[in-house]
Each structure stands twice: as structure tokens, then as C-alpha cells.
Design a protein around this motif. Structure first.
Motif, mmCIF file in Angstrom:
data_model
loop_
_atom_site.group_PDB
_atom_site.id
_atom_site.type_symbol
_atom_site.label_atom_id
_atom_site.label_comp_id
_atom_site.label_asym_id
_atom_site.label_seq_id
_atom_site.Cartn_x
_atom_site.Cartn_y
_atom_site.Cartn_z
ATOM 1 N N THR A 35 0.846 -1.194 0.000
ATOM 2 C CA THR A 35 0.000 0.000 0.000
ATOM 3 C C THR A 35 0.882 1.245 0.000
ATOM 4 N N ASN B 241 -2.672 -8.996 -1.928
ATOM 5 C CA ASN B 241 -2.971 -10.382 -1.566
ATOM 6 C C ASN B 241 -1.722 -11.150 -1.164
ATOM 7 N N CYS C 274 0.248 -11.962 5.865
ATOM 8 C CA CYS C 274 -0.949 -12.079 6.685
ATOM 9 C C CYS C 274 -0.547 -12.640 8.036
ATOM 10 N N SER D 90 -4.173 -14.291 13.160
ATOM 11 C CA SER D 90 -5.332 -13.532 13.611
ATOM 12 C C SER D 90 -5.332 -13.323 15.118
ATOM 13 N N LYS E 29 -4.395 -4.287 14.030
ATOM 14 C CA LYS E 29 -5.818 -4.216 13.680
ATOM 15 C C LYS E 29 -6.102 -3.042 12.752
ATOM 16 N N GLN F 125 -4.643 -3.666 9.311
ATOM 17 C CA GLN F 125 -5.445 -4.635 8.558
ATOM 18 C C GLN F 125 -6.733 -3.992 8.055
ATOM 19 N N ASP F 126 -7.334 -3.128 8.872
ATOM 20 C CA ASP F 126 -8.545 -2.422 8.437
ATOM 21 C C ASP F 126 -8.249 -1.544 7.226
ATOM 22 N N LYS G 171 -5.785 -1.958 5.044
ATOM 23 C CA LYS G 171 -5.506 -2.844 3.909
ATOM 24 C C LYS G 171 -6.808 -3.369 3.305
ATOM 25 N N ASN G 172 -7.748 -3.748 4.165
ATOM 26 C CA ASN G 172 -9.051 -4.235 3.680
ATOM 27 C C ASN G 172 -9.764 -3.146 2.882
ATOM 28 N N GLN H 271 -8.231 -2.936 -0.548
ATOM 29 C CA GLN H 271 -8.657 -4.068 -1.373
ATOM 30 C C GLN H 271 -10.081 -3.876 -1.890
ATOM 31 N N LYS H 272 -10.952 -3.302 -1.060
ATOM 32 C CA LYS H 272 -12.338 -3.068 -1.489
ATOM 33 C C LYS H 272 -12.394 -2.053 -2.625
ATOM 34 N N SER I 205 -10.834 -3.765 -5.835
ATOM 35 C CA SER I 205 -11.694 -4.814 -6.390
ATOM 36 C C SER I 205 -12.952 -4.215 -7.025
#
Length: 540
Positions: A262, A495, A499, A502, A510, A513-514, A516-517, A520-521, A524
Motif C-alpha cells: 500500500t 494479496n 498475513c 489472527s 488491527k 489490517q482495516d 488494507k481491507n 482491497q475493497k 476490487s
């Protein structure tokens, strides 16, 4: 004003607005006027007045468009463009209606009051729709109670109280219903912490004689020492500050590993490197040369980083009564949390009459509800790096910049004219609704640029093709395939990044990761929009 109606005016575009030319193009392209006629005759006067109100709101939205909103605005998109833009626009229309009520007859006032009430209802419902409720975990502790009493003793006036919210920490809740235009918090200029305070410090005469020393750096150094000064008049304020701010600048190795792939990964590394270089260039030398003033125990790297995070996350730009703009810390106000749809939009100028900084509401806040502030129109990456959180809801400023060379003065096709011309940088965000009009929910300037660039290549490859429709269809496929070729590798890098287990529940992992998510959204959804465009086939 005329016998059977009234004329309302929205303010003209300011010549000081750097986006004036682009906004004028939007107004002209959409045939939007800033002058509105309301008729008070006929059986449908209320219905017609409501239609005029809708047009006023649409016009006001254009006046308050910022650069990013202009870039993403489509030709047939009348808004809302963002929560900030909507609240600014509705408040402007409300001001115009309220001022017009004072200069007309009672009969006409009735219609204007009706329209004003309708705007108030829209503002209220809009705020409720775009704000996610947080549960109060507990009320203020002894530390916050002491801060509140200190504030009152120094002239702070407020309709708020401190509370702890689940997932957000401290915040401010309304102790009574607060309406639009009312002041939720009033902080005297005398307790604003700015460069003015430096002259009272023993370090000032040392720092003022150092070449290249800025007031911002002086305030960092002052804060590092004042934090531990038992005789400071701001001691209660410093005691209320957290021991750690938990921003992206404090991310550990595991969190940074999550962010690989990122842009935020590079941004944080570069920011930390810059701060390290700044620290090494200043603090060790000061501690060595002036040990009585700069005690080494107070000027460690950790203390320096704490001071930087304090000023990044809590400072505000304020115009003082002497008309000078200063960066400052505002006790009490730092407890207000950020929202994409805040109650308080404007707070940047000290009121000359009361000599206080007033935080006035742009939408109502009910008793017991959290009162939100706007930190600014920031992306998630900025908020993570300098504030340590991602906002709730869909942030319109979450964009991914593209390294595409755009020629200044580029002549854009018709579909991009409402977004202005001369865009020299391009970006994407989560696409809007898919449309069968050649937009695909993607920004018009980006599509226009790629169409123009790739059209030349197609004409060179197929110089004998006479049918422009065929060229356009092939051009559209080239545009969409080019975008997919840009974003597929981005998704693969995300991807492939590490990772972690968890079970790692540390705050920084946390948050990383939020973020990064979120990236990705966005990526995509852009790929999906392009793929849907390709699937249209002959209907392009």
C-alpha cells in the motif's frame, strides 16, 4: 422583490476561489442560475416554492464543491456529493431563507418559513442517516473532571460533557439539545496554546537565534518540557493527555508488514524518517549546548515523537483577534471526535467581540448524543498516519492516486466538462452506481484522458477504418483493459503481503489490517466496474 413574489440570491463565486473557473463551467453546463424567483400567487405556490428550493440546494452544492468532488462529479449527478458538501449547502440555503424573511411581508414570510423548516428537517434526517451511533462505556474520570473544572475557571463555556465511547475512547456528549447556529463550546483566546506562549519560556531566547528554527519546531520543544513542568498554567491540560497517542507514526514492525503493497506503507516510513532526521539535527545539540534548559531526560526520541503526535492530532489552525493565522492547541476541544458528517464544520476564527473560539453547530445534536467535529477533508491514510483511526462510513476522500502523465490544458470531451478541464493528476475511489453511458461509475476526467491517449494509438494501428463507431468501441475496450492492467497487479501485491496470525490483537495491527481491507475493497470495485463495462460488449 415584486408584488406577487420574491427573488432569492445565492452568493456569487468568489474570485479568490481557486476552483472558480471549474465551478463556472459546471454551472453553465447544467444551466444553473444563482437567482431564484418564488411566486406567491396561484393554488400551487407551495409546490412551486418547493421546486425552487430543490434548485437552490443543487446550485449551493456546486458553490461548495471541493477539488476532489469536482473531479468525481458526473454530468448527470446533482448530488449530494459528500456529507460536508451537503451540510455546507443546506446551511447556506437556510441562511438565505432566514435573511429574506426579515425583509418581506407576513404573507410571504409564511412560505419562506415553511421552506426553512423543510431545510431544517432535511439537515436533521441527513445527519441521522450518515452518523453511526456509539455506545457510552463510562463517563469522565477524575482526570477529565479536573480538566473540565480548569476550563470553567479559565472561561470555557460549553453544552457538552466528556464520555468514553466503545471503540473510540474519549468524546463529547451534549448535555442538552443543541440547535443549528448555537454554540456547543466556547474557548477563550487566552488559553489557546500557540507561538505567543513561547516568549514566556526560558528556551525562547536560545531558539530564536538558531537559523532555520520555525515556530512549529519551537512549540514541539516547548511541549516536551512543559508536559513535566509542575508550575505550568497548562499542567491540568497536559495531565489529561494520553501517555501514548497510537497513530500510524507509532506502528510496529508487524503492522508495517501488513501494510506492504500500500502507499501508506511508504508514507509512514518516509514520515518517520523525516522526524528522525529532524530530531537528530536538533535535540542532541541543544541538550549538549544548553543542559540547564534542555534536560536530556526530557528530550529523548520517544518524547519527541509524542510531541509530534500531539500537534499532528490535536492542533488547529486559528485566526486570532490580531488577524494572524496560528497553529495552536485548544484545550477541551481536542476531546471532540471526528465524523464524516459532523455537527461542527467551522471553528477557525476567534470571535473579536467575546475574544473566544466558538464551535457552532451546522446540524442539531440531541441531548446525550455524541457531538462530532470535522478534522478536515482527509483520506483514510492521512487519518491513520496522523490521528490513528479510520472513520466510520464511506469516506469520499479515500482515493488511490494513479501515476498517469496528464498534459496540462488537455481538451476533454463533453462528458468530462462538468468536472472541469486541465486535470493534471488522476485517481480513483470506490465507483458509484454503474451506468450504461460510458461512465461505469468511474471519474470522467480519468476516462476522458485515457480515451484521448488511446484513441491516437488506435488510429495509428487502424488508419483505414472509416467507421468512428468501431473506433470508439475499440477505444472503450482499450480504456477498460488498461485500467484492469493497472489495478490487477495492485490487488496481487496486497494479496501477497504478509498475513499475520489472527491472534495478534494489537491496536496497530488491527488498524493496519482495516486499512488494507479498505484498499482491497476500492481496487476490487474498480476492477469489477471495468469488467462489467467489458461485458456490455456491443452495447459499449
Amino acid at each position: 422583490m415584486n408584488k406577487d413574489g420574491i427573488t432569492l440570491f445565492l452568493p456569487p463565486l468568489s474570485e479568490k476561489d481557486p476552483l472558480m473557473a471549474k465551478k463556472q463551467k459546471v454551472l453553465q453546463a447544467r444551466s444553473i442560475s444563482l437567482e431564484f424567483q418564488i411566486s406567491f400567487s396561484g393554488s400551487k405556490c407551495e409546490e412551486e416554492a418547493s421546486q425552487v428550493l430543490d434548485k437552490m440546494v443543487q446550485a449551493a452544492r456546486v458553490l461548495y464543491l471541493d477539488e476532489l468532488e469536482l473531479y468525481f462529479a458526473e454530468a448527470d449527478d446533482s448530488g449530494p456529493f459528500s456529507p460536508r458538501n451537503e451540510l455546507e449547502s443546506l446551511n447556506l440555503v437556510l441562511d438565505v431563507l432566514s435573511s429574506s424573511c426579515q425583509n418581506t411581508t407576513n404573507e410571504k414570510q409564511q412560505i419562506l418559513h415553511m421552506l426553512a423548516d423543510r431545510v431544517l428537517e432535511v439537515i436533521d434526517s441527513f445527519g441521522v442517516k450518515h452518523t453511526e451511533e456509539m455506545m457510552i462505556q463510562e463517563d469522565k474520570s477524575d482526570v477529565e473532571d479536573a480538566l473540565w473544572k480548569w476550563g470553567e475557571q479559565n472561561g470555557v463555556r460549553t453544552k457538552l460533557r466528556i464520555a468514553y465511547y466503545e471503540g473510540a475512547g474519549r468524546g463529547a456528549a451534549a448535555v442538552e439539545d443543541i440547535n443549528i447556529g448555537e454554540v456547543a463550546l466556547e474557548v477563550p483566546e487566552s488559553i489557546l496554546i500557540s507561538e505567543e506562549i513561547l516568549s514566556e519560556s526560558d528556551m525562547f531566547q536560545v531558539l530564536i537565534n538558531i537559523d532555520g528554527m520555525t515556530s512549529e519546531t519551537m512549540l514541539l520543544l516547548w511541549s516536551m518540557k512543559e508536559r513535566y513542568n509542575p508550575n505550568s498554567r497548562f499542567r491540568t491540560y497536559f495531565n489529561s493527555l494520553p501517555q501514548e497517542f497510537n497513530t500510524g507514526l507509532s506502528f510496529g514492525i508487524n503492522a508495517l508488514s501488513v501494510l506492504e503493497g500500500t502507499l501508506l506503507f511508504e508514507e509512514i516510513l518516509q514520515a518517520r524518517q523525516h522526524l528522525h532526521e529532524q530530531y537528530e539535527a536538533i535535540c542532541p545539540t541543544l541538550c549538549s549546548s544548553y543542559p540547564d534548559i534542555f534536560q536530556s531526560a526530557l528530550y529523548t526520541w520517544d518524547q519527541f515523537l509524542w510531541a509530534c503526535e500531539l500537534w499532528y492530532s490535536n492542533s488547529m489552525k486559528v485566526v486570532f483577534t490580531d488577524s494572524k493565522l496560528r497553529m495552536c492547541l485548544v484545550p477541551i476541544a481536542g476531546l471532540l471526535n471526528h465524523s464524516l458528517c459532523p455537527h461542527i464544520l467551522h471553528y477557525g476564527k476567534v470571535d473579536p467581540a467575546s475574544k473566544s473560539l466558538k464551535f457552532t453547530l451546522s446540524r442539531p445534536c440531541k441531548e446525550g448524543k455524541q457531538c462530532y467535529l470535522s478534522y478536515g477533508s482527509y483520506s483514510g491514510s492521512h487519518l491513520v498516519t496522523f490521528y490513528g483511526f479510520l472513520p466510520k462510513g464511506e469516506n469520499p476522500y479515500d482515493v488511490i492516486p494513479l501515476d498517469i502523465d496528464a498534459s496540462k490544458g488537455e481538451d476533454l470531451p463533453t462528458e468530462a466538462t462538468t468536472s472541469g478541464s486541465d486535470w493534471t493528476t488522476h485517481m480513483v475511489r470506490k465507483p458509484g452506481p454503474f451506468k450504461k453511458n460510458g461512465h461505469y461509475g468511474l471519474p470522467p476526467p480519468l476516462l476522458a484522458h485515457l480515451r484521448a491517449a488511446l484513441q491516437e494509438d488506435i488510429i495509428i494501428l487502424h488508419p483505414v477504418i472509416p467507421n468512428s463507431a468501431i473506433i470508439n468501441e475499440e477505444n472503450e475496450r482499450e480504456v477498460l483493459e488498461t485500467l484492469i492492467s493497472i489495478f490487477n497487479p495492485m490487488m496481487e501485491r496486497l494479496n501477497d503481503s504478509e498475513c499475520l496470525d489472527s491472534g495478534d490483537s494489537s491496536w496497530d495491527v488491527k488498524l493496519a489490517q482495516d486499512f488494507k481491507n479498505l484498499q482491497q475493497k476500492i481496487i476490487s470495485s474498480v476492477i469489477a466496474a471495468c469488467s462489467a463495462g467489458l461485458e456490455m460488449g456491443d452495447h459499449l
